[in-house]
Design a protein around this motif. Structure first.
Motif, PDB file in Angstrom:
ATOM      1  N   LEU B 421       0.826  -1.216   0.000  1.00  0.00           N
ATOM      2  CA  LEU B 421       0.000   0.000   0.000  1.00  0.00           C
ATOM      3  C   LEU B 421       0.855   1.259   0.000  1.00  0.00           C
ATOM      4  O   LEU B 421       0.544   2.220  -0.692  1.00  0.00           O
ATOM      5  CB  LEU B 421      -0.962   0.020   1.197  1.00  0.00           C
ATOM      6  CG  LEU B 421      -2.383  -0.305   0.748  1.00  0.00           C
ATOM      7  CD1 LEU B 421      -2.540  -1.789   0.580  1.00  0.00           C
ATOM      8  CD2 LEU B 421      -3.411   0.277   1.661  1.00  0.00           C
ATOM      9  N   ASP B 422       1.928   1.238   0.790  1.00  0.00           N
ATOM     10  CA  ASP B 422       2.812   2.405   0.788  1.00  0.00           C
ATOM     11  C   ASP B 422       3.447   2.593  -0.589  1.00  0.00           C
ATOM     12  O   ASP B 422       3.661   3.722  -1.029  1.00  0.00           O
ATOM     13  CB  ASP B 422       3.906   2.265   1.857  1.00  0.00           C
ATOM     14  CG  ASP B 422       3.398   2.641   3.247  1.00  0.00           C
ATOM     15  OD1 ASP B 422       2.221   3.052   3.361  1.00  0.00           O
ATOM     16  OD2 ASP B 422       4.173   2.525   4.214  1.00  0.00           O
ATOM     17  N   GLY B 423       3.742   1.484  -1.252  1.00  0.00           N
ATOM     18  CA  GLY B 423       4.310   1.558  -2.598  1.00  0.00           C
ATOM     19  C   GLY B 423       3.347   2.220  -3.566  1.00  0.00           C
ATOM     20  O   GLY B 423       3.736   3.079  -4.364  1.00  0.00           O
ATOM     21  N   VAL B 424       2.073   1.835  -3.482  1.00  0.00           N
ATOM     22  CA  VAL B 424       1.050   2.461  -4.326  1.00  0.00           C
ATOM     23  C   VAL B 424       0.925   3.938  -3.964  1.00  0.00           C
ATOM     24  O   VAL B 424       0.850   4.818  -4.827  1.00  0.00           O
ATOM     25  CB  VAL B 424      -0.308   1.740  -4.163  1.00  0.00           C
ATOM     26  CG1 VAL B 424      -1.430   2.545  -4.794  1.00  0.00           C
ATOM     27  CG2 VAL B 424      -0.243   0.340  -4.763  1.00  0.00           C
ATOM     28  N   ALA B 430      -2.347   7.813  -3.780  1.00  0.00           N
ATOM     29  CA  ALA B 430      -3.569   7.241  -3.211  1.00  0.00           C
ATOM     30  C   ALA B 430      -3.373   7.038  -1.708  1.00  0.00           C
ATOM     31  O   ALA B 430      -2.462   6.348  -1.289  1.00  0.00           O
ATOM     32  CB  ALA B 430      -3.887   5.900  -3.877  1.00  0.00           C
ATOM     33  N   GLY B 431      -4.215   7.664  -0.925  1.00  0.00           N
ATOM     34  CA  GLY B 431      -4.098   7.551   0.535  1.00  0.00           C
ATOM     35  C   GLY B 431      -3.305   8.669   1.170  1.00  0.00           C
ATOM     36  O   GLY B 431      -3.114   8.698   2.378  1.00  0.00           O
ATOM     37  N   SER B 443     -10.009  -0.783  -0.900  1.00  0.00           N
ATOM     38  CA  SER B 443      -9.997  -0.977  -2.356  1.00  0.00           C
ATOM     39  C   SER B 443      -8.593  -1.244  -2.868  1.00  0.00           C
ATOM     40  O   SER B 443      -8.392  -2.079  -3.755  1.00  0.00           O
ATOM     41  CB  SER B 443     -10.546   0.257  -3.069  1.00  0.00           C
ATOM     42  OG  SER B 443     -11.803   0.596  -2.568  1.00  0.00           O
ATOM     43  N   VAL B 444      -7.605  -0.526  -2.329  1.00  0.00           N
ATOM     44  CA  VAL B 444      -6.235  -0.717  -2.809  1.00  0.00           C
ATOM     45  C   VAL B 444      -5.727  -2.113  -2.412  1.00  0.00           C
ATOM     46  O   VAL B 444      -5.041  -2.778  -3.194  1.00  0.00           O
ATOM     47  CB  VAL B 444      -5.295   0.402  -2.287  1.00  0.00           C
ATOM     48  CG1 VAL B 444      -3.868   0.160  -2.767  1.00  0.00           C
ATOM     49  CG2 VAL B 444      -5.770   1.768  -2.772  1.00  0.00           C
ATOM     50  N   VAL B 445      -6.107  -2.569  -1.212  1.00  0.00           N
ATOM     51  CA  VAL B 445      -5.746  -3.941  -0.807  1.00  0.00           C
ATOM     52  C   VAL B 445      -6.305  -4.927  -1.825  1.00  0.00           C
ATOM     53  O   VAL B 445      -5.605  -5.831  -2.303  1.00  0.00           O
ATOM     54  CB  VAL B 445      -6.288  -4.257   0.611  1.00  0.00           C
ATOM     55  CG1 VAL B 445      -6.217  -5.761   0.896  1.00  0.00           C
ATOM     56  CG2 VAL B 445      -5.522  -3.481   1.677  1.00  0.00           C
ATOM     57  N   GLU B 446      -7.555  -4.745  -2.212  1.00  0.00           N
ATOM     58  CA  GLU B 446      -8.183  -5.663  -3.171  1.00  0.00           C
ATOM     59  C   GLU B 446      -7.499  -5.618  -4.539  1.00  0.00           C
ATOM     60  O   GLU B 446      -7.275  -6.660  -5.159  1.00  0.00           O
ATOM     61  CB  GLU B 446      -9.672  -5.305  -3.340  1.00  0.00           C
ATOM     62  CG  GLU B 446     -10.533  -5.795  -2.196  1.00  0.00           C
ATOM     63  CD  GLU B 446     -12.013  -5.769  -2.572  1.00  0.00           C
ATOM     64  OE1 GLU B 446     -12.496  -4.660  -2.863  1.00  0.00           O
ATOM     65  OE2 GLU B 446     -12.641  -6.842  -2.581  1.00  0.00           O
ATOM     66  N   ILE B 447      -7.190  -4.408  -5.001  1.00  0.00           N
ATOM     67  CA  ILE B 447      -6.553  -4.285  -6.328  1.00  0.00           C
ATOM     68  C   ILE B 447      -5.171  -4.936  -6.311  1.00  0.00           C
ATOM     69  O   ILE B 447      -4.811  -5.689  -7.226  1.00  0.00           O
ATOM     70  CB  ILE B 447      -6.453  -2.803  -6.756  1.00  0.00           C
ATOM     71  CG1 ILE B 447      -7.858  -2.222  -6.979  1.00  0.00           C
ATOM     72  CG2 ILE B 447      -5.622  -2.654  -8.026  1.00  0.00           C
ATOM     73  CD1 ILE B 447      -7.882  -0.710  -7.206  1.00  0.00           C
ATOM     74  N   LEU B 448      -4.400  -4.674  -5.251  1.00  0.00           N
ATOM     75  CA  LEU B 448      -3.063  -5.269  -5.153  1.00  0.00           C
ATOM     76  C   LEU B 448      -3.161  -6.794  -5.165  1.00  0.00           C
ATOM     77  O   LEU B 448      -2.404  -7.474  -5.870  1.00  0.00           O
ATOM     78  CB  LEU B 448      -2.366  -4.798  -3.874  1.00  0.00           C
ATOM     79  CG  LEU B 448      -1.588  -3.489  -3.956  1.00  0.00           C
ATOM     80  CD1 LEU B 448      -1.224  -3.002  -2.560  1.00  0.00           C
ATOM     81  CD2 LEU B 448      -0.319  -3.650  -4.798  1.00  0.00           C
TER      82      LEU B 448
END
Lengths: 416, 478
Positions: B421-424, B430-431, B443-448
């Motif tokens: 998540l930190d990478g995104v 985002a975030g 949502s980002v957890v799901e996409i990753l």
């Protein structure tokens, strides 16, 4: 594209406003919703307790939303989901983006702001300590548990006793986590009394009033938090620290109306509510732009959101059908001792309906007190209350007959 | 010729990229799960003009050179940079001669355009500057940069040009061998002809593995508060405070993305992992920051964080072959102005490597990079065209920063793509907004998970055990 009314947000406020606008005679009403479905945050509120006032029964959040989605369908309200509004201009053209249409603009006769609110994050609370995974706002945890079916933690401390935090204390317990404590900075809870009883007391979860989190430990995932008592200036008292070994810290420390679009549009905002200032028709400082629900001020019950949104919907319909009514000298509403704010901020007696609901919140817990309303020197109301608290919204209904022809200030205060 | 760079912060990435211009076989070993996980992720994001460093020092030379390189580099590598100019504010008449000293020092360092302004002249340019300011040094070449984008752009471009990045690979020991070095790591052994130590706050430990002349890096902790984007326009320039007997002062600056930032404190600490914020630190920096501007709106703070400067007691960068360790090159003590100097440090270290082991230029080096498109800053026309090409750019995931699924997918699937998540967050923002990932993190957890072919339970904030999810609902019930 052209339409009569654009409603930004398809949650409970947007839906009720849309249905009401149609009933009031607007033919083309369009909801723009950023997520994939209508219903807003209600969709993740799977607990019951919604609709007691509105439907005289206890519904879950999705059930409450479903009723309004059905009403909107029947009323012929148009809705575009997965559509994010980028900007609103004072001439009421709304620019949005979606997969299907790319970037597009809708010219509207009136706009209703119904974007809801967001949770206050850790940073805004200035909680010191490390920054590991395992710190969530209560609503984020609620999404993980209720929508994704996943647990964001096993041993939980909750900071803040807002309603979502209380609801999540119970939910996490029911789903198999251990909730160690709920710490609340203030000497009173920010949530509804019934939630404290049903979500904490019934499960033996301690509520630590006048306590806050003073440290977060854990480099990768939360390993523990330190909670301490605070003095009457809300400063932590050394020596009162309690250490909790936990993997999760949930935050339920207040909601902030999400008014970035309104701010960019140039709406005058209240520093107290963070929502737009509105007149008796819930119209913002920009003519033809109305606001309702949690984007206007944070509500305690969705039932009142629906009610308020219906008033906004009807007013927006009147605006597009009849145009701007001639304005008189409005009464200015003043939040006096004990009252934090009022919605609306002004009432034009010439333009108001037969009755006018004024909603407000108090700044402290007051027992055996009176809600007093003054028009100049004249006392219009002196309502006895056993208790009023910051967690619950109050309202007073004023009549056109008592305000007609009057000017000056309407003062709201807690007395005795 | 095998070169190993230890550390994928801004220094390591800049060095790796410069080495990739020539025929070296470059490997970068990084103990964290991504680029930019140490000092490079938590600093002021200032490209200093270069008036601060002692004339003749390595810091002075590389700062001024780095500052010159930054603007063309930002165009070549497509990262956010703005030359916004800086002021050094003086609050007492009797301290004004020290502004003159600072100006002369800057001129000796080769900093261009320095001049001294009266308080009123400053306020004419920056109306929010405090009425207590009596005079200030203006440094027009000072700039602001996104430190994540800079580091990631350098790393990514190095990777495209052949550098082999190994994450989750911590160096645990270094052995001398004939004409080179063997590195023991958490992921096995690596052989190198030349080793470059760009290990940030851990550079002393790495150095001391090979050299008898010991080094000590004492992390200098700096806390920061970041404010809502509504406030980025409060000031346009970076506002420093003239150091006095009461301390170095804190800066107030817009960030290149339009937030307002206040910081840093400066406390030397022994613990190289202690990035905790403290109540005292935040109170101190806000009080000091409030000295520079008239209305610092404390209720607009969206987050706070702590960075550790890799401070070495000689107060200068230590760059060069370590004593008694031929082919082992330190790039250590890279405290402030390390970010500003990074492009110049890259050049300088590459020159040192060339002098030890010359290599031919690579003809196929590609210096240019196109970054991830940022929907938030796009014109409606450009965004419309982008969505027509790829509708994922219409799906807003992070509402506060208006980051779309298209951007997140790009961040994951680029060279050295995001896995956390930190990478995104660092690649797309985002975030990073006012709700601080409250809405977008599920949502980002799901996409990753979907894109990496993993279970959401395996997705972390920043590698290691920093998981978001601990199990399924009801799993913990007896």
């Amino acid at each position: 594209m052209k339409t009569q009314i654009v409603i930004i947000g398809g949650g409970p406020a947007g839906l009720a406003a849309a249905v009401s606008a149609r009933k009031a005679g607007a033919e083309k009403v369009l909801i723009l919703e950023r997520s994939g479905e209508l219903g807003g945050i209600l969709n993740q509120c799977i607990h019951n307790g919604f609709g007691l006032h509105r439907f005289k029964e206890e519904l879950t959040g999705p059930e409450y939303a479903a009723r309004f989605i059905q009403m909107a369908k029947e009323a012929g309200v148009e809705a575009m989901t997965n559509t994010t509004v980028i900007s609103v201009s004072p001439d009421r053209s709304v620019t949005a983006m979606s997969r299907e249409k790319g970037v597009f603009t809708v010219e509207a006769g009136a706009v209703i702001l119904a974007m809801g609110c967001r949770e206050r994050p850790r940073g805004a609370l200035r909680i010191p300590g490390l920054r590991p995974a395992g710190i969530y706002s209560a609503g984020t945890a609620q999404k993980f548990v209720n929508v994704l079916g996943r647990m964001p933690g096993k041993r939980v401390v909750i900071l803040g006793s807002g309603d979502i935090g209380l609801i999540m204390a119970r939910r996490m317990t029911l789903e198999g986590a251990k909730v160690l404590a709920v710490a609340e900075l203030m000497p009173y809870s920010g949530g509804l009394k019934r939630n404290i009883v049903q979500c904490l007391d019934d499960y033996g979860i301690p509520l630590l009033l006048s306590h806050t989190v003073v440290d977060i430990r854990g480099k990768e995932r939360v390993e523990g938090v330190t909670v301490a008592r605070v003095d009457d200036k809300l400063k932590p008292i050394p020596g009162t620290e309690i250490e909790y070994d936990c993997d999760t810290l949930l935050l339920s420390c207040g909601l902030i109306p999400e008014n970035e679009l309104s701010y960019d549009l140039g709406c005058e905002l209240s520093p107290v509510t963070s929502g737009p200032r509105v007149n008796e028709r819930l119209e913002t400082s920009i003519p033809g732009v109305f606001a309702c629900g949690n984007v206007l001020h944070v509500h305690d019950l969705v039932d009142y959101v629906s009610e308020e949104a219906e008033a906004a919907g009807a007013a927006a319909a009147a605006f597009v059908l009849q145009g701007e009514l001639p304005a008189g000298e409005p009464l200015r509403l003043v939040a006096a001792s004990g009252v934090r704010y009022t919605v609306p901020s002004t009432i034009d007696p010439g333009r108001m309906g037969e009755t006018q609901t004024v909603r407000f919140r108090v700044g402290n817990v007051y027992k055996d007190c009176r809600v007093a309303v003054y028009l100049g020197e004249e006392r219009l109301r002196y309502i006895k209350k056993r208790i009023v608290t910051p967690g619950e919204m109050e309202q007073v209904i004023l009549k056109k007959s008592e305000l007609s022809g009057k000017t000056g200030e309407l003062r709201f205060a807690i007395e005795g | 010729m095998k070169v190993i760079v230890i550390g994928a912060g801004v220094t390591g990435c800049a060095i790796a990229r410069e080495l990739c211009r020539s025929q070296y076989e470059v490997t970068v070993l990084e103990k964290a799960s991504d680029l930019c996980e140490g000092t490079s992720k938590a600093n002021s994001g200032i490209v200093h003009a270069g008036f601060d460093a002692v004339p003749g020092s390595l810091m002075a030379r590389l700062n001024v050179r780095g500052s010159e390189l930054m603007e063309p580099l930002s165009r070549e590598l497509d990262f956010a940079y703005r030359r916004n100019g800086a002021f050094v504010l003086c609050f007492e008449k009797e301290n004004e001669p020290r502004l003159q000293e600072l100006k002369e020092r800057g001129e000796k360092n080769g900093v261009k355009g320095l001049r001294i302004l009266t308080g009123d002249e400053v306020r004419a340019m920056e109306p929010q500057v405090s009425d207590k300011v009596t005079a200030a040094l203006r440094a027009p070449t000072s700039g602001i940069v996104c430190p994540f984008e800079l580091t990631i752009a350098l790393g990514e471009n190095a990777a495209v040009n052949g550098a082999d990045f190994r994450f989750n690979t911590a160096v645990t020991g270094i052995r001398r061998k004939d004409n080179g070095w063997t590195l023991e790591t958490s992921k096995g052994e690596f052989e190198a002809d030349i080793v470059i130590n760009a290990a940030g706050v851990y550079a002393d430990r790495i150095h001391n593995m090979v050299s008898e002349e010991k080094m000590e890096i004492i992390p200098r902790k700096g806390e920061y508060c970041l404010m809502d984007k509504k406030l980025g326009g409060l000031v346009d320039s970076t506002l420093f405070q003239l150091p006095t007997q009461y301390g170095k002062g804190v800066l107030v600056t817009p960030t290149v993305h339009g937030n307002l930032m206040v910081g840093p404190t400066a406390v030397d600490i022994p613990d190289k992992e202690n990035t905790a914020t403290t109540a005292e630190g935040m109170a101190e920096l806000l009080q000091r920051g409030a000295k520079s501007v008239k209305n610092l709106p404390l209720n607009q703070i969206i987050t706070s964080f702590t960075g550790l400067r890799a401070h070495e007691s000689h107060d200068d960068f230590i760059i060069g072959e370590a004593a008694g360790a031929p082919g082992f090159i330190d790039a250590a003590g890279i405290a402030s102005p390390g970010l500003s100097s990074a492009p110049a440090i890259g050049e300088y270290v590459a020159e040192i490597v060339q002098s030890i082991a010359p290599a031919e230029k690579k003809e196929n080096f590609i210096g240019a990079r196109t970054g991830i498109p940022h929907v938030a800053g796009m014109s409606p026309e450009a965004l419309h065209a982008l969505i027509e090409k790829d509708p994922a750019f219409a799906n807003v995931i992070c509402r506060c920063e208006r980051v779309t699924e298209g951007e997140i997918l790009a961040a994951i699937h680029r060279p050295l793509g995001a896995t956390t998540l930190d990478g995104v967050k660092r690649r797309t923002r985002a975030g990073m907004g006012r709700c601080q990932a409250g809405f977008c993190s599920p949502s980002v957890v799901e996409i990753l998970a979907r894109e990496l072919g993993k279970d959401p339970g395996e997705i972390t904030k920043a590698g290691g055990e920093s998981r978001f999810i601990t199990g399924y609902d009801k799993e913990g019930l007896a």
